[in-house]
Design a protein around this motif. Structure first.
Motif, short mmCIF file in Angstrom:
data_model
loop_
_atom_site.label_atom_id
_atom_site.label_comp_id
_atom_site.label_asym_id
_atom_site.label_seq_id
_atom_site.Cartn_x
_atom_site.Cartn_y
_atom_site.Cartn_z
N GLU A 138 0.83 -1.21 0.00
CA GLU A 138 0.00 0.00 0.00
C GLU A 138 0.86 1.26 0.00
O GLU A 138 0.47 2.28 -0.55
CB GLU A 138 -0.96 -0.02 1.19
N ARG A 139 2.03 1.16 0.63
CA ARG A 139 2.94 2.32 0.59
C ARG A 139 3.40 2.61 -0.83
O ARG A 139 3.57 3.76 -1.22
CB ARG A 139 4.15 2.06 1.50
N GLU A 140 3.60 1.56 -1.59
CA GLU A 140 4.00 1.74 -2.99
C GLU A 140 2.88 2.45 -3.76
O GLU A 140 3.14 3.36 -4.55
CB GLU A 140 4.30 0.36 -3.61
N TRP A 141 1.66 2.04 -3.52
CA TRP A 141 0.52 2.73 -4.11
C TRP A 141 0.51 4.21 -3.71
O TRP A 141 0.31 5.08 -4.54
CB TRP A 141 -0.80 2.08 -3.63
N GLN A 142 0.74 4.44 -2.44
CA GLN A 142 0.72 5.81 -1.94
C GLN A 142 1.75 6.67 -2.65
O GLN A 142 1.47 7.80 -3.06
CB GLN A 142 0.97 5.79 -0.42
N ARG A 143 2.94 6.16 -2.80
CA ARG A 143 4.02 6.91 -3.48
C ARG A 143 3.61 7.29 -4.90
O ARG A 143 3.77 8.44 -5.32
CB ARG A 143 5.30 6.05 -3.53
N VAL A 144 3.10 6.32 -5.62
CA VAL A 144 2.72 6.58 -7.01
C VAL A 144 1.56 7.57 -7.08
O VAL A 144 1.55 8.47 -7.94
CB VAL A 144 2.35 5.26 -7.73
N LEU A 145 0.60 7.41 -6.19
CA LEU A 145 -0.53 8.34 -6.19
C LEU A 145 -0.10 9.76 -5.85
O LEU A 145 -0.59 10.74 -6.44
CB LEU A 145 -1.62 7.87 -5.21
N ASP A 146 0.80 9.87 -4.90
CA ASP A 146 1.30 11.20 -4.53
C ASP A 146 1.98 11.89 -5.71
O ASP A 146 1.80 13.09 -5.96
CB ASP A 146 2.29 11.09 -3.36
N GLU A 147 2.76 11.11 -6.43
CA GLU A 147 3.44 11.65 -7.60
C GLU A 147 2.42 12.07 -8.67
O GLU A 147 2.57 13.11 -9.31
CB GLU A 147 4.38 10.57 -8.16
N ALA A 148 1.39 11.27 -8.83
CA ALA A 148 0.35 11.59 -9.81
C ALA A 148 -0.42 12.84 -9.40
O ALA A 148 -0.77 13.67 -10.25
CB ALA A 148 -0.60 10.40 -9.96
N ALA A 149 -0.66 12.98 -8.11
CA ALA A 149 -1.37 14.17 -7.63
C ALA A 149 -0.53 15.42 -7.84
O ALA A 149 -1.04 16.48 -8.23
CB ALA A 149 -1.72 14.01 -6.15
N ALA A 150 0.77 15.30 -7.60
CA ALA A 150 1.68 16.43 -7.80
C ALA A 150 1.69 16.86 -9.27
O ALA A 150 1.87 18.04 -9.58
CB ALA A 150 3.09 16.06 -7.36
N ALA A 151 1.48 15.91 -10.15
CA ALA A 151 1.41 16.21 -11.58
C ALA A 151 0.02 16.64 -12.01
O ALA A 151 -0.24 16.83 -13.21
CB ALA A 151 1.87 14.99 -12.39
N GLY A 152 -0.89 16.73 -11.06
CA GLY A 152 -2.25 17.17 -11.38
C GLY A 152 -3.12 16.12 -12.04
O GLY A 152 -4.16 16.43 -12.61
N LEU A 153 -2.70 14.87 -11.94
CA LEU A 153 -3.46 13.80 -12.62
C LEU A 153 -4.67 13.33 -11.83
O LEU A 153 -5.67 12.91 -12.42
CB LEU A 153 -2.54 12.60 -12.88
N VAL A 154 -4.53 13.35 -10.51
CA VAL A 154 -5.63 12.87 -9.67
C VAL A 154 -5.87 13.84 -8.51
O VAL A 154 -5.08 14.75 -8.27
CB VAL A 154 -5.34 11.46 -9.08
N HIS A 155 -6.94 13.61 -7.81
CA HIS A 155 -7.32 14.42 -6.66
C HIS A 155 -6.19 14.43 -5.62
O HIS A 155 -5.49 13.44 -5.46
CB HIS A 155 -8.59 13.83 -6.04
N HIS A 156 -6.05 15.55 -4.92
CA HIS A 156 -4.93 15.67 -3.98
C HIS A 156 -5.11 14.88 -2.69
O HIS A 156 -4.15 14.65 -1.96
CB HIS A 156 -4.71 17.16 -3.65
N ASP A 157 -6.35 14.47 -2.38
CA ASP A 157 -6.57 13.67 -1.16
C ASP A 157 -6.19 12.21 -1.48
O ASP A 157 -7.03 11.32 -1.56
CB ASP A 157 -8.03 13.76 -0.73
N THR A 158 -4.89 12.00 -1.57
CA THR A 158 -4.42 10.70 -2.09
C THR A 158 -4.58 9.55 -1.09
O THR A 158 -4.67 8.40 -1.49
CB THR A 158 -2.93 10.79 -2.48
N ARG A 159 -4.61 9.89 0.18
CA ARG A 159 -4.78 8.80 1.16
C ARG A 159 -6.17 8.19 1.05
O ARG A 159 -6.33 6.97 1.05
CB ARG A 159 -4.51 9.31 2.59
N LEU A 160 -7.14 9.05 0.96
CA LEU A 160 -8.50 8.54 0.81
C LEU A 160 -8.71 7.95 -0.59
O LEU A 160 -9.41 6.95 -0.75
CB LEU A 160 -9.52 9.66 1.06
N LEU A 161 -8.10 8.57 -1.56
CA LEU A 161 -8.19 8.04 -2.92
C LEU A 161 -7.64 6.62 -2.99
O LEU A 161 -8.20 5.75 -3.65
CB LEU A 161 -7.43 8.96 -3.89
N ARG A 162 -6.54 6.42 -2.31
CA ARG A 162 -5.94 5.08 -2.29
C ARG A 162 -6.93 4.07 -1.71
O ARG A 162 -7.13 2.97 -2.25
CB ARG A 162 -4.67 5.09 -1.43
#
Lengths: 191, 191
Positions: free
Chosen positions: B130-154
């Motif tokens: 799940e941490r790996e997921w979190q890392r990738v999602l955070d990077e995607a959020a920083a690039a504006g690809l997904v919502h910034h609430d990445t913990r809940l998104l995960r």
DNA sequence: CCTACCGATCGGTAGG
DNA sequence: CCTACCGATCGGTAGG
């Protein structure tokens, strides 16, 4: 009247079964556990239900009935597509994470314990609830609120909401209602 | 060498257990079912595993290990945040719905059957994934690809993906890879 | 890894 | 709804 007493007793058993099946799982709950929870002998259970599985079916049917009724009632007061969307999320999470006695979580997770016959019967009831979701999502998509692939969106969202019970801790940072709002925000295209 | 033969036999048992636990559930699978699946007597199981629960732990540990390895390997070839995001979805669904022997679905759904001790141990392994997921999602959020609430998104996404096994039918309209793409599209803010 | 087995527990029933 | 019980099955073990 004997009949109404029997109904009460049956309702007590369903409530106890909801709680125990949720806490321990259906397979790990014995008829002795169930009987003890309402203060009767294990053999006496079979005066009210023919089999243990019949109790599971009763719990699951009660779970979907309560959920559908709550949703229908809550939708009455809504007007805009966004209101309806919010209601969808809020009712689902309030029921699953909040005041529910456990019937909904049993409904979600005990399908594998059902016989084929009982499963078919319950699928019909569950489909009614999901059709309501579909209707609201379609209306929201038409208003440009969510992605147009509403069938898949419904599956993603219901799965995501069902899964909240695996990680949600009461008394944490969000109430079920707040969580509902935050989750909706994740898939909203505009506000 | 006896040692390597024992390892092989143990691996066969884990594979059989993965399949049976997935198909019937852990509680409904008996040690006799397990022994028969690999052609031994039920008592002989306990030469390889001390308890039935130890088999469940082995299956679940194998499930998360395989999943983590697959993801890590698949991420090596990726460059952009979008690529990584796609890989996240694809690996998860390929493993869960595709060629997996069942270990992942056992991992997802048999937590209630674990003792507290085993659960604690497995949570650590799962958290790595799940941490790996979190890392990738955070990077995607920083690039504006997904919502910034990445913990809940995960949590929403993993729940939604885990739930696919409840409704996905192989040979239907989408392969696991296609489904992964469509699902990602539901939460993508831009492309 | 097999043979032979055990105590515990399970869902369910008969008769009242 | 209780009493008394049953056959089946369960996970696991001792001894080889």
């Amino acid at each position: 009247m004997t009949t109404s007493e029997e109904k009460t007793r049956r309702a007590e058993l369903i409530a106890a079964a909801s709680r125990l099946f949720k806490e321990q799982g259906y397979e790990r709950t014995t008829v002795r556990d169930l009987a003890q929870a309402v203060g009767m002998q294990s053999g006496s259970l079979f005066y009210h239900f023919r089999t243990k599985e019949e109790m599971l079916v009763a719990v699951m049917a009660a779970g979907v009935a309560e959920l559908s009724e709550r949703l229908e009632e809550a939708l009455i007061g809504t007007k805009t597509p966004l209101d309806k969307l919010k209601t969808l999320f809020r009712v689902h999470l309030d029921t699953l994470l909040g005041d529910d006695k456990g019937a909904l979580s049993v409904l979600l997770y005990e399908w594998p314990s059902l016989s084929d016959k009982a499963r078919t019967e319950l699928i019909k009831l569950r489909d009614g609830y999901e059709r309501e979701w579909q209707r609201v999502l379609d209306e929201a998509a038409a208003a440009g609120l969510v992605h147009h692939d509403t069938r898949l969106l419904r599956k993603l969202l219901l799965g995501g909401l069902h899964w909240t019970i695996q990680w949600y801790k009461p008394g944490g940072e969000s109430t079920p209602a707040e969580l509902a709002e935050r989750l909706l925000d994740l898939v909203l295209k505009k506000k």
